[in-house]
Design a protein around this motif. Structure first.
Motif, PDB file in Angstrom:
ATOM      1  N   UNK A  28       0.965  -1.402   0.015  1.00  0.00           N
ATOM      2  CA  UNK A  28       0.057  -0.192  -0.091  1.00  0.00           C
ATOM      3  C   UNK A  28       0.897   1.244   0.043  1.00  0.00           C
ATOM      4  N   UNK A  29       0.512   2.314  -0.895  1.00  0.00           N
ATOM      5  CA  UNK A  29       1.639   3.273  -0.973  1.00  0.00           C
ATOM      6  C   UNK A  29       1.076   4.576  -0.270  1.00  0.00           C
ATOM      7  N   UNK A  30       1.579   5.007   0.992  1.00  0.00           N
ATOM      8  CA  UNK A  30       1.493   6.357   1.240  1.00  0.00           C
ATOM      9  C   UNK A  30       2.592   7.269   0.803  1.00  0.00           C
ATOM     10  N   UNK A  31       3.213   6.716  -0.183  1.00  0.00           N
ATOM     11  CA  UNK A  31       4.365   7.497  -0.850  1.00  0.00           C
ATOM     12  C   UNK A  31       3.888   8.440  -1.805  1.00  0.00           C
ATOM     13  N   UNK A  32       3.115   8.107  -2.737  1.00  0.00           N
ATOM     14  CA  UNK A  32       2.826   8.986  -3.760  1.00  0.00           C
ATOM     15  C   UNK A  32       1.775   9.971  -3.662  1.00  0.00           C
ATOM     16  N   UNK A 403      -9.730   2.565   4.084  1.00  0.00           N
ATOM     17  CA  UNK A 403      -9.371   1.275   4.398  1.00  0.00           C
ATOM     18  C   UNK A 403      -7.947   1.199   4.285  1.00  0.00           C
ATOM     19  N   UNK A 404      -7.368   1.469   3.068  1.00  0.00           N
ATOM     20  CA  UNK A 404      -6.153   1.195   2.885  1.00  0.00           C
ATOM     21  C   UNK A 404      -5.161   2.015   3.719  1.00  0.00           C
ATOM     22  N   UNK A 405      -5.511   3.219   4.204  1.00  0.00           N
ATOM     23  CA  UNK A 405      -4.869   4.103   5.098  1.00  0.00           C
ATOM     24  C   UNK A 405      -4.820   3.365   6.444  1.00  0.00           C
ATOM     25  N   UNK A 406      -5.913   2.819   6.941  1.00  0.00           N
ATOM     26  CA  UNK A 406      -6.080   2.332   8.246  1.00  0.00           C
ATOM     27  C   UNK A 406      -4.945   0.832   8.131  1.00  0.00           C
ATOM     28  N   UNK A 407      -5.057   0.231   7.066  1.00  0.00           N
ATOM     29  CA  UNK A 407      -4.290  -0.943   6.939  1.00  0.00           C
ATOM     30  C   UNK A 407      -2.733  -0.622   6.827  1.00  0.00           C
ATOM     31  N   UNK A 408      -2.588   0.540   6.093  1.00  0.00           N
ATOM     32  CA  UNK A 408      -0.965   0.973   5.986  1.00  0.00           C
ATOM     33  C   UNK A 408      -0.351   1.557   7.382  1.00  0.00           C
ATOM     34  N   UNK A 409      -1.084   1.956   8.101  1.00  0.00           N
ATOM     35  CA  UNK A 409      -0.887   2.473   9.299  1.00  0.00           C
ATOM     36  C   UNK A 409      -0.493   1.400  10.309  1.00  0.00           C
TER      37      UNK A 409
END
Ligand SMILES: Cc1ncc(COP(=O)(O)O)c(C=O)c1O
Length: 424
Positions: A28-32, A403-409
C-alpha cells in the motif's frame, strides 16, 4: 536491494521510487502524492472544450472551422487561455492578476524551470529553499546547474534566517536571487505559513531584492483553520512570482500551469516586463507553446464553471479531508503509548503529513517496509539537502482509500515497533 539503498543524487530518487513500486506492487502506498483519480471527469471536461471553441469564435469573430484550425496550429507562446486563468486565480485564490501577467506553461514544473533559469542566469546565482522542500524544485535547479542554499529555520525569525543565508552566500561570492516556497499545505511537510510569516518573508526578500517563487498547487484543498491569502495577494513590493497548476484541481495529464508575474519587479515596471519577455523567449525555445488542445480543455472547464473551480474541487476536497482524519486517527490509535517516540503534525489541507520517528529512516528502511510489511512511505531525506531530516517520513494520504490508510498505518506501526525493539 542494498544497492538501491545508495542514492547518489536527487535525480535518481524518482527512478528508485518507480523501482520500489514495480518490485512491491502489492504494498500500500502512502508514498505517492498523486491526486485521487476517482474525481477525474474526463468525459465532462473533454466536452467542455466545445465551450472554449465557441468562446474563441465569439471573441475573434472567426468561423468554427478557422477557430478549430487555429487551436490545432502552433500557438502563442505565452498561452491562449490567459484571461480565463487570470479570472480563475482572482476568484479562487484572491490573486490580483491580469491576463498580460500570466504565462501559461506545461504544468507548474515548466514554470518553475523557466523562472529558475531566468532568475539565476549568472554564475554564482543561488536559489534559496526550505529544507526539506519539493524535489521538483531542487531537481529543476540541479538540472540547470543552479546552486541551492537551505534557509535555517531554527533561527529566531524568518528575517534572521534569510539574512544569515544572504551573508553566507555573499561571503562565498554568491548571490541569492530567489526563494522557493510553498506557503499553503507544503509538499513535503504539510505545514502552513501564517500571514505574519508571509509578510515578514516578503519584507526581508523585497529589501534584499530576492524574488519569492510562490508555488501553490494545494491551496484549494483547505480543510480547516483560517483561510490565508497567497503571498502574491499580500505583496506590495513586486517581489512574488506565483506558480499555479491544474494538475491537482483537474488532473495531471492536462499539463497546464502558469507563472503569474508581479506588475512591477521591486517597483520597476520595465524590469517586470523584461522578466516576462525572458520567460516567454526561453519557453519558445524549449516547448514552443503549451498544447492548445489541453489549454482549450482547461479554458472550457473554467467557462463551464463560470470562472471558479470551487464546485469541482468540493468532492475531492472532502475526500482528502476524510483521508487526513482517517490517517491522524489511525496514527493516534497505532502509536498510543508511544507519544514520547513518534510524533506528527495535523495538516490543515493538502496531501501530506510529516511523521517523526525515534530512528533514522532512509532508502533501505523504505525497501524493508515495502518488502516485509507491505507499506511504502517516503523518507524525508529524499526532499532534504542534508541529513537533518533522517528521522522523518512523509505520509501522503491523497491517493488511497480510508481502508488502505488504516491498514497501511497498522503495518507501518508494526515495522516501527519491530525496529525499536531491534535497536533496543
Ligand atoms: C509543490 C509542487 N509543485 C509543483 C508540482 C508539479 O506540478 P505540475 O504537475 O503542474 O508540473 C507538484 C506536484 O506534485 C508539487 O507538489
Amino acid at each position: 536491494v542494498a544497492a538501491k539503498g545508495e542514492l547518489s543524487s536527487r535525480l535518481s530518487v524518482m527512478t528508485f521510487l518507480n523501482e520500489v513500486a514495480d518490485d512491491y506492487p502489492e504494498a500500500i502506498s502512502l508514498a505517492s502524492g498523486r491526486p485521487a483519480p476517482d474525481f477525474f471527469d474526463m468525459d465532462g471536461w473533454s466536452g467542455a472544450r466545445a465551450l472554449f471553441d465557441r468562446y474563441m469564435q465569439a471573441s475573434s469573430g472567426a468561423s468554427a472551422l478557422t477557430t478549430a484550425r487555429r487551436i490545432a496550429q502552433y500557438g502563442r507562446t505565452a498561452g491562449m487561455i490567459n484571461d480565463l486563468v487570470a479570472e480563475q486565480l482572482r476568484r479562487d485564490e484572491g490573486l490580483p492578476c491580469d491576463a498580460d501577467r500570466v504565462v501559461i506553461t506545461n504544468g507548474c514544473q515548466e514554470a518553475l524551470a523557466l523562472c529558475l533559469q531566468a532568475l539565476c542566469s549568472a554564475p554564482g546565482d543561488v536559489l534559496l529553499v526550505r529544507n526539506p522542500t519539493y524535489i521538483g524544485a531542487t531537481g529543476a535547479a540541479e538540472v540547470a546547474g543552479i546552486e541551492l542554499l537551505a534557509v535555517d529555520e531554527r533561527l529566531e525569525s524568518w528575517t534572521a534566517a534569510i539574512e544569515t543565508a544572504l551573508h553566507a552566500a555573499s561571503h562565498r561570492g554568491r548571490r541569492i536571487r530567489a526563494f522557493y516556497v510553498i506557503p499553503q499545505f507544503d509538499n513535503p511537510t504539510g505545514s502552513v505559513l501564517t500571514e505574519e510569516e508571509r509578510v515578514e518573508i516578503l519584507d526581508v526578500c523585497a529589501r534584499n531584492r530576492v524574488v519569492v517563487l510562490e508555488d501553490n498547487p494545494y491551496g484549494m484543498f483547505h480543510f480547516d483553520g483560517p483561510t490565508l491569502r497567497p503571498m502574491a495577494a499580500l505583496d506590495d513590493h513586486g517581489a512574488v512570482i506565483y506558480l499555479a497548476t491544474y494538475s491537482k484541481t483537474l488532473c495531471p495529464a492536462v499539463r497546464v500551469g502558469c507563472a503569474v508575474l508581479p506588475k512591477t519587479l521591486f517597483g520597476d515596471g520595465l524590469a517586470a516586463r523584461v522578466l516576462a519577455t525572458q520567460l516567454v523567449q526561453r519557453k519558445s525555445l524549449l516547448t514552443v507553446n503549451t498544447s492548445q488542445f489541453n489549454q482549450a480543455l482547461v479554458g472550457g472547464v473554467i467557462l463551464a464553471e463560470e470562472g471558479t473551480l470551487s464546485r469541482i474541487v468540493e468532492a475531492p476536497r472532502r475526500h482528502y479531508a476524510r483521508n487526513r482524519d482517517t490517517l491522524v486517527n489511525a496514527l493516534a490509535a497505532e502509536f498510543a503509548g508511544y507519544e514520547e517516540f513518534v510524533a506528527w503534525n495535523h495538516p490543515l489541507g493538502g496531501f501530506f503529513l510529516t511523521l517523526e520517528l525515534p530512528f533514522s529512516f532512509g532508502a533501505p528502511e523504505l525497501v524493508r517496509c515495502a518488502a516485509d510489511y507491505g507499506v511504502a512511505v517516503l523518507p524525508m531525506l529524499f526532499f532534504s539537502l542534508d541529513d537533518s531530516q533522517r528521522f522523518r517520513v512523509r505520509l501522503a494520504y491523497s491517493d488511497a482509500t480510508p481502508a488502505e490508510i488504516t491498514r497501511a498505518v497498522a503495518a507501518f506501526g508494526r515495522s516501527v515497533r519491530d525496529r525499536m525493539t531491534e535497536l533496543g
